[in-house]
Design a protein around this motif. Sequence first.
Motif, short mmCIF file in Angstrom:
data_model
loop_
_atom_site.label_atom_id
_atom_site.label_comp_id
_atom_site.label_asym_id
_atom_site.label_seq_id
_atom_site.Cartn_x
_atom_site.Cartn_y
_atom_site.Cartn_z
N GLY A 143 0.80 -1.22 0.00
CA GLY A 143 0.00 0.00 0.00
C GLY A 143 0.83 1.26 0.00
N ILE A 144 2.06 1.19 -0.50
CA ILE A 144 2.96 2.35 -0.55
C ILE A 144 2.96 2.90 -1.96
N ALA A 145 2.64 4.18 -2.09
CA ALA A 145 2.55 4.81 -3.40
C ALA A 145 3.95 5.05 -3.98
N CYS A 146 4.03 4.94 -5.29
CA CYS A 146 5.28 5.23 -6.00
C CYS A 146 5.34 6.72 -6.28
N ASP A 147 6.22 7.45 -5.57
CA ASP A 147 6.32 8.89 -5.77
C ASP A 147 7.32 9.20 -6.88
N LEU A 148 7.55 10.50 -7.15
CA LEU A 148 8.42 10.90 -8.24
C LEU A 148 9.86 10.44 -8.01
N VAL A 149 10.33 10.54 -6.78
CA VAL A 149 11.71 10.14 -6.49
C VAL A 149 11.91 8.65 -6.79
N THR A 150 10.96 7.84 -6.35
CA THR A 150 11.04 6.40 -6.58
C THR A 150 10.95 6.08 -8.07
N ALA A 151 10.03 6.76 -8.76
CA ALA A 151 9.86 6.52 -10.19
C ALA A 151 11.14 6.86 -10.95
N ASN A 152 11.73 8.02 -10.65
CA ASN A 152 12.97 8.40 -11.34
C ASN A 152 14.12 7.47 -10.98
N GLN A 163 4.83 5.39 -19.40
CA GLN A 163 3.43 5.22 -19.81
C GLN A 163 2.61 4.48 -18.77
N THR A 164 3.23 3.54 -18.06
CA THR A 164 2.50 2.70 -17.11
C THR A 164 2.40 3.31 -15.73
N HIS A 165 3.48 3.92 -15.27
CA HIS A 165 3.56 4.31 -13.87
C HIS A 165 3.55 5.83 -13.62
N MET A 166 3.48 6.63 -14.68
CA MET A 166 3.55 8.08 -14.47
C MET A 166 2.50 8.79 -15.31
N ASN A 167 2.28 10.08 -14.97
CA ASN A 167 1.38 10.96 -15.72
C ASN A 167 -0.05 10.43 -15.80
N GLY A 168 -0.56 9.93 -14.70
CA GLY A 168 -1.95 9.48 -14.66
C GLY A 168 -2.55 9.77 -13.30
N PRO A 169 -3.84 9.52 -13.12
CA PRO A 169 -4.48 9.75 -11.83
C PRO A 169 -3.79 8.97 -10.72
N GLY A 170 -3.40 9.66 -9.68
CA GLY A 170 -2.75 9.03 -8.56
C GLY A 170 -1.31 8.61 -8.84
N LYS A 171 -0.76 9.06 -9.96
CA LYS A 171 0.61 8.71 -10.33
C LYS A 171 1.47 9.98 -10.36
N PRO A 172 2.77 9.86 -10.16
CA PRO A 172 3.63 11.05 -10.18
C PRO A 172 3.74 11.65 -11.58
N ALA A 173 3.79 12.97 -11.64
CA ALA A 173 3.94 13.65 -12.92
C ALA A 173 5.42 13.68 -13.31
N CYS A 174 5.68 13.56 -14.60
CA CYS A 174 7.06 13.59 -15.08
C CYS A 174 7.69 14.95 -14.82
N SER A 175 8.94 14.94 -14.47
CA SER A 175 9.70 16.17 -14.26
C SER A 175 10.75 16.30 -15.36
N GLY A 176 11.49 17.41 -15.32
CA GLY A 176 12.58 17.57 -16.27
C GLY A 176 13.60 16.46 -16.12
N GLN A 177 13.84 16.03 -14.89
CA GLN A 177 14.79 14.95 -14.66
C GLN A 177 14.31 13.65 -15.29
#
Length: 349
Positions: free
Chosen positions: A43-52, A72-86
Amino acid sequence: DARRVFQRMREACLDDDCSYSTIIGISTPDEVPGILASMRERGIACDLVTANSALNVYAEAGRGEDCEAFVQTHMNGPGKPACSGQTYTIVAKAFSKAGLPRRAEAALRAAEARRLPIDAIPDAYASMDPPQVRDVERIFTEGLRACAHGGADISVFNALLKAYAHERPPRPEKVSQVLAQIDACGLAPTVVTVSIAADALCSAGLPMEAHDLVEKAKRTGIKPNATLYNTLIKGHAKCRCVLNQGFCSCSPCRCTSPEAAMRILREMQARGLQPDVVTLNTLVSSFCHAGRAAEARGIVDSAVMVAESVDGCAPDLQTFNTLLRGLLASAPNGAPALEEVDGIVGEMA
């Protein structure tokens, strides 16, 4: 140790997004999906730091397609971290490592409308083998136009220097031109800039000119790092005949200068910088090219003893391969003593 601590945190239900980001960073690409599945189970959400962090694992392996699929799968969607410049920079790095700079550019251009940084594009072209110099020069020209509006970035200049450093045949005259343009734009060269410029000169068989460039940079306040010293040592280890005409016309090679390489090593150590395996391999190459395989063997033996006693610089496979080639080249009739070869193979094992 990190994995053991992480397992204990899981058993105590103390694992969080930070711990998962850390463990992903030391994992292999094939391990990432399982770790992400474990996060979801907890039940731990994947945040931007983890995704990157996960993206960077794929990027280091040059797996650009996996990076794009992950976004496409884990970012830029509802409840998902938004892509950053990094994020986009990491995707570009993946394609760059895979030798696909145009895919790298496409990944970053996709972020341009969002006003995210695209500095990695010229470096992607410069990292090709051979480097795509015209593409780097095209982006460099765009950078010069930005310069007139105060928007120039030193990374574009660094990429152009890198392209010239890797070009064959090398064009050392371009180094001074680019450095002059950096000055004209009011930008300050960094130690990275100086390292790449020195590499371009060394690649053209001009180690003394590279040394003069570094001395001038030091007077402006730039502090050389280990990478810069390794570049200078490499300059004295390369055969200028091979660089300029494709083969060495002297035997043993008189183009290399092991003594100069050792002087740079001593200066490096005097500044508190520790040599690494790159330094070791370059020194061994310098002595072997000069027909002094016995002295190269002594350097390797010393490195082995230091590595065994402290956290020293341990030889790798390339070290021993270079030493064996040097031994074969310097032996009478190309037949070195069997015990010497056995000794080196024993150290490798």
